[in-house]
Design a protein around this motif. Sequence first.
Motif, PDB file in Angstrom:
ATOM      1  N   GLY A   1       6.061   9.708   5.569  1.00  0.00           N
ATOM      2  CA  GLY A   1       6.169   8.870   4.368  1.00  0.00           C
ATOM      3  C   GLY A   1       7.529   8.245   4.147  1.00  0.00           C
TER       4      GLY A   1
ATOM      5  N   LEU B   1       0.817  -1.221   0.000  1.00  0.00           N
ATOM      6  CA  LEU B   1       0.000   0.000   0.000  1.00  0.00           C
ATOM      7  C   LEU B   1       0.844   1.262   0.000  1.00  0.00           C
ATOM      8  CD1 LEU B   1      -2.808  -1.070   2.455  1.00  0.00           C
ATOM      9  CD2 LEU B   1      -3.160  -0.243   0.145  1.00  0.00           C
TER      10      LEU B   1
ATOM     11  N   LEU C   1      -3.225   7.152  -2.781  1.00  0.00           N
ATOM     12  CA  LEU C   1      -3.321   7.834  -1.486  1.00  0.00           C
ATOM     13  C   LEU C   1      -1.974   7.954  -0.796  1.00  0.00           C
ATOM     14  CD1 LEU C   1      -6.507   6.118  -0.118  1.00  0.00           C
ATOM     15  CD2 LEU C   1      -6.257   8.541  -0.624  1.00  0.00           C
ATOM     16  N   PHE C   2      -1.127   6.970  -1.060  1.00  0.00           N
ATOM     17  CA  PHE C   2       0.123   6.914  -0.313  1.00  0.00           C
ATOM     18  C   PHE C   2       1.286   7.348  -1.187  1.00  0.00           C
ATOM     19  CE2 PHE C   2      -2.824   3.840   1.381  1.00  0.00           C
ATOM     20  CZ  PHE C   2      -2.943   4.316   2.660  1.00  0.00           C
ATOM     21  N   ILE C   3       1.502   8.596  -1.155  1.00  0.00           N
ATOM     22  CA  ILE C   3       2.603   9.138  -1.954  1.00  0.00           C
ATOM     23  C   ILE C   3       3.822   9.222  -1.051  1.00  0.00           C
ATOM     24  CG2 ILE C   3       3.392  11.084  -3.351  1.00  0.00           C
ATOM     25  CD1 ILE C   3       0.227  11.716  -3.488  1.00  0.00           C
ATOM     26  N   LYS C   4       4.901   8.694  -1.514  1.00  0.00           N
ATOM     27  CA  LYS C   4       6.110   8.681  -0.674  1.00  0.00           C
ATOM     28  C   LYS C   4       6.620  10.102  -0.443  1.00  0.00           C
ATOM     29  CE  LYS C   4       8.989   5.183  -0.843  1.00  0.00           C
ATOM     30  NZ  LYS C   4      10.076   4.393  -1.382  1.00  0.00           N
TER      31      LYS C   4
ATOM     32  N   LYS D   1      -3.520   8.144   7.912  1.00  0.00           N
ATOM     33  CA  LYS D   1      -2.707   9.163   7.246  1.00  0.00           C
ATOM     34  C   LYS D   1      -3.443  10.503   7.193  1.00  0.00           C
ATOM     35  CE  LYS D   1       0.102   9.398   3.082  1.00  0.00           C
ATOM     36  NZ  LYS D   1       1.475   9.465   3.517  1.00  0.00           N
TER      37      LYS D   1
END
Lengths: 148, 197
Positions: free
Chosen positions: B148, A14, B6-9, A51
């Motif tokens: 992140g 993810l 959704l999960f951008i580094k 998040k």
Amino acid sequence: MNCKKVRQLVESYLLGDLGTLTREKVEDHLKNCPECRKVYSQEETFLSLLKKSLNANQQANWPLPINWGLVFSSKESKRYMRLVPSFALILILLVGIFLLLSPISAGLINKINSPTEEGSAVTIVSRDAGYPHNPPSEEGLNYRIGFY
Amino acid sequence: MKKNNLFIKGEKQSEDLSQLVLAAQAGSKEAFVRLFEKVKDSLYRTACVILENESDAYDALQDVALKAYKNIKQLREPLFFKTWVTRILINKCCAILKERKKVSLLADMSVLQVNLRENSPFSVGVMEAVNRLSFPYRAVIVLRYLEGYSQKEIARILKCPVGTVKSRLNAALKKLKADLEVQGLWHPSKEEEAYEL
């Protein structure tokens, strides 16, 4: 890839933390396993909410400006402080050398090397008197006087 | 499988950053200021969540700036500046929390917690649950989901094996879920849209 392994990798998947090969393997498994898909979906929801919540709670006020004067001055004072032990050592050495070469130390050395007085010779003899079978010779006595 | 956006580094450190590091290591104060300004906000965010207190976070930030400036020459790889400086921050936060335990401040209900009430119950619940975690778990959660960082980067920051980071993340997530479930804020079967943020 089995279900246990895939569930361990879901979080990394993810967050885009997997290499191409592993990612493809996880994707293949997820396509064919409804149970793992369910776990994936729950994990996705939870991580997304986590998040968003962490970001939502960020402060509107950004920190006060850094006091750069304090930062830079501390380094200069530290540099100066680092030299203090070296200065102290040099000072001690200089004092030592001065004392060795000074008239007082010269006088002390002369006193040690000077011919012995009669009183001290008597003392030494009385010390050696404890060894009756080996009475000190005259040469030995002189040596001991010098030594003591 | 749908692509997850959704999960951008976290922001990759650019060439510009490593040039600034080199200049700072050569003794340029201006380069150091510019360099630190680039990472300051991220450090402050991290410190705020870990310390739950704005003024402590600012103190930590000031101290990190000082330590980073003093020791910038020890940094061997300029690209790792951000992880290096984050490690200094984490160590500082750990020291502040230890100190706080000794002093046991009554004024622990900080500005941050006052501001939290303006957010949705779920967000507030998440923050409170994160604050209830012990320091090692809280640190990995913040570094991973707020900043992140990758698991490898977190391992470098915390100076521990990647396996330890993985197990801490798993344990921390389990604890968070359990805590939120007890509070009635999270249920595995609910869809994301059902939560009000």
